[in-house]
Write a protein that holds these residues in place. Structure first.
Motif, PDB file in Angstrom:
ATOM      1  N   ASP A 128     -33.437 -22.020 -26.868  1.00 39.23           N
ATOM      2  CA  ASP A 128     -34.466 -21.246 -26.260  1.00 39.23           C
ATOM      3  C   ASP A 128     -33.953 -20.039 -25.459  1.00 39.23           C
ATOM      4  O   ASP A 128     -34.474 -18.955 -25.630  1.00 39.23           O
ATOM      5  N   LYS A 129     -32.852 -20.246 -24.547  1.00 40.38           N
ATOM      6  CA  LYS A 129     -32.258 -18.950 -23.817  1.00 40.38           C
ATOM      7  C   LYS A 129     -31.806 -17.824 -25.134  1.00 40.38           C
ATOM      8  O   LYS A 129     -31.930 -16.875 -24.635  1.00 40.38           O
ATOM      9  N   ALA A 130     -31.345 -18.518 -25.881  1.00 40.20           N
ATOM     10  CA  ALA A 130     -30.626 -17.407 -27.134  1.00 40.20           C
ATOM     11  C   ALA A 130     -31.821 -16.671 -27.747  1.00 40.20           C
ATOM     12  O   ALA A 130     -31.649 -15.394 -27.820  1.00 40.20           O
ATOM     13  N   ALA A 131     -32.880 -17.292 -27.726  1.00 45.74           N
ATOM     14  CA  ALA A 131     -34.100 -16.639 -28.521  1.00 45.74           C
ATOM     15  C   ALA A 131     -34.711 -15.646 -27.550  1.00 45.74           C
ATOM     16  O   ALA A 131     -35.237 -14.637 -28.116  1.00 45.74           O
ATOM     17  N   GLN A 132     -34.513 -15.884 -26.453  1.00 47.31           N
ATOM     18  CA  GLN A 132     -35.361 -14.832 -25.421  1.00 47.31           C
ATOM     19  C   GLN A 132     -34.574 -13.488 -25.063  1.00 47.31           C
ATOM     20  O   GLN A 132     -34.648 -12.845 -24.473  1.00 47.31           O
TER      21      GLN A 132
END
Length: 444
Positions: A157-161
């Motif tokens: 999720d952090k990567a996608a943001q």
């Protein structure tokens, strides 16, 4: 399809409106000047038929204003003048087409609008497919409720943001490409390409052409120009799987592209700017590769980014029944057979197995069991494991104590010989009482 007709000739305008309105899929809105058309663009027309000679603004000025505020709206110019230079000028400004007002004008306008409608429908279909792909590769489709996989979801999720480089590590079969696709399709690059390259599968003498592309005649066999993966991933995501297999020469070229965000095709001179998000994956320890001189240290730190380690299946055994049932449902649906369920003994047998091939192996085992089972329920006897060099792979895994290795070995042989204490004791040359005690204590 909402169509604006901007025409100051009332007779010709009404004729256009009447003919177009014969199509029940068209909603026609009339305007007699450019300013009224411009002030109503907020209603989002799907196409505009624009007279070149208007009483307040000429067609070129209206076209420029439309394209500035709503570049996606196709504009067809209608003119009484057959002027090639004017037509080319308007097409350069973004006009969809330039039609002369004659007896064929309405027929030609219908054809242009039909083309616009078909193109819009195709675009919508593509967008819908991309949405479906996004759902397919959402984090929720990486199956599991274990704490280990939930931690992975948080990192993804952090990567996608953001557009930070992501390095995904994990054993073969843990789902590294699936994780990479999920990050891409949940990011702001979802509408653009996800381009995957398995570095290990491409011969070292071809990898440069694969990534950079080449011009026609760049080398023997280059009969046509080829666009490389860097360019194909422009505005999207490039996934380099098994990057640890890339040779040092290619590593230096990759480093330069990452630093400069530009490249030159093999045999070419043109500098091509590229904008891509990079996700890498490997089953190797890249730091150890750096220390061994097999991986560039500067590239290693350039690629570090956000690190996501996918846990092996044996470290999230509570997810095994969930995954197994998921694979069973899909298999039944794809093969049009009745749904099958795992017996409690079958679930236990799956949970007790080490799965050196991870999720990929689990899927293969479950699908084979579905074929082998006679009824609606899959029994433990329907489940078979391809042993191969399982023991060797087990010992090559994470370090363990002697007691831990003993437990793994005994457990492996118990699975292999269907819990036959006599056979296992004989094979391992240990007492049956030792095995009974390990079973009683829950060690196997």
């Amino acid at each position: 399809m909402k169509i604006f007709v901007v025409e100051d000739d009332s007779f010709f305008g009404e004729a256009l409106k009447y003919q177009l309105a014969l199509n029940p899929d068209y909603e026609v809105v009339m305007f007699t000047n450019g300013k009224d058309c411009l002030s109503n663009l907020y209603t989002q027309p799907d196409a505009i038929s624009l007279d070149y000679s208007l009483p307040d603004l000429n067609g070129k000025e209206v076209l420029k204003r439309i394209k500035k505020s709503h570049p996606e709206i196709p504009v067809i110019i209608l003119s009484g003048q057959e002027d090639m230079e004017t037509a080319l000028d308007l097409l350069r400004e973004g006009a969809e087409d330039y039609l002369i007002k004659n007896v064929d004008a309405i027929h030609r306008l219908r054809n242009v609008l039909k083309h616009i409608s078909e193109k819009a429908a195709l675009k919508k279909e593509v967008e819908t497919l991309k949405d479906e792909i996004g759902k397919k590769y959402s984090f929720s489709n990486i199956i599991g409720n274990s704490q280990a996989i939930q931690e992975v979801f948080k990192q993804m999720d952090k990567a996608a943001q953001s557009n930070i480089t992501v390095s995904i590590t994990g054993e073969t079969g843990t789902g590294k490409e699936l994780a990479a696709k999920s990050i891409h399709y949940q990011s702001n690059r979802t509408r653009n390409s996800f381009v995957a390259v398995n570095v290990a599968a491409i011969p070292s003498d071809l990898i440069e052409s694969e990534l950079f592309g080449h011009e026609k005649g760049a080398f023997t066999g280059a009969v046509d120009k080829r666009v490389g993966k860097f360019e194909l991933a422009n505005k999207g995501t490039l996934f380099l799987d098994e990057i640890g297999e890339m040779d040092l020469g290619m590593q230096s070229k990759l480093l330069r592209v990452l630093q400069e965000r530009e490249l030159v095709r093999i045999g070419g001179n043109q500098v091509i700017k590229v904008d891509f998000r990079l996700i890498i994956a490997t089953h190797r320890n890249l730091l150890e590769e750096v220390e061994a001189g097999k991986f560039r240290e500067d590239l290693f730190y350039r690629l570090l980014g956000l690190q996501i380690e996918l846990p092996p299946l044996r470290e999230r055994s509570e997810d095994i029944p969930i995954l197994a049932n998921f694979f069973l449902r899909n298999f039944a649906k794809q093969n049009k057979i009745a749904k099958k369920q795992l017996s409690s003994e079958a679930k236990e047998k799956l949970i007790d197995y080490g799965f050196p091939g991870n999720v990929r192996e689990l899927r293969a085992v479950v699908e084979l069991a579905a074929v082998m089972s006679e009824g609606r329920k899959i029994e433990a006897s329907d489940i078979t494991f391809q042993q191969g060099n399982v023991l060797g792979k087990m010992l090559q895994g994470s370090e363990d104590t002697l007691k831990g290795y003993t437990r793994k070995i005994v457990k492996h042989f118990m699975q292999k010989y269907n819990n036959n204490f006599d056979v296992v004791a004989s094979k391992l040359d240990i007492g049956k009482s030792t095995i009974y005690k390990m079973k009683k204590d829950g060690e196997i």
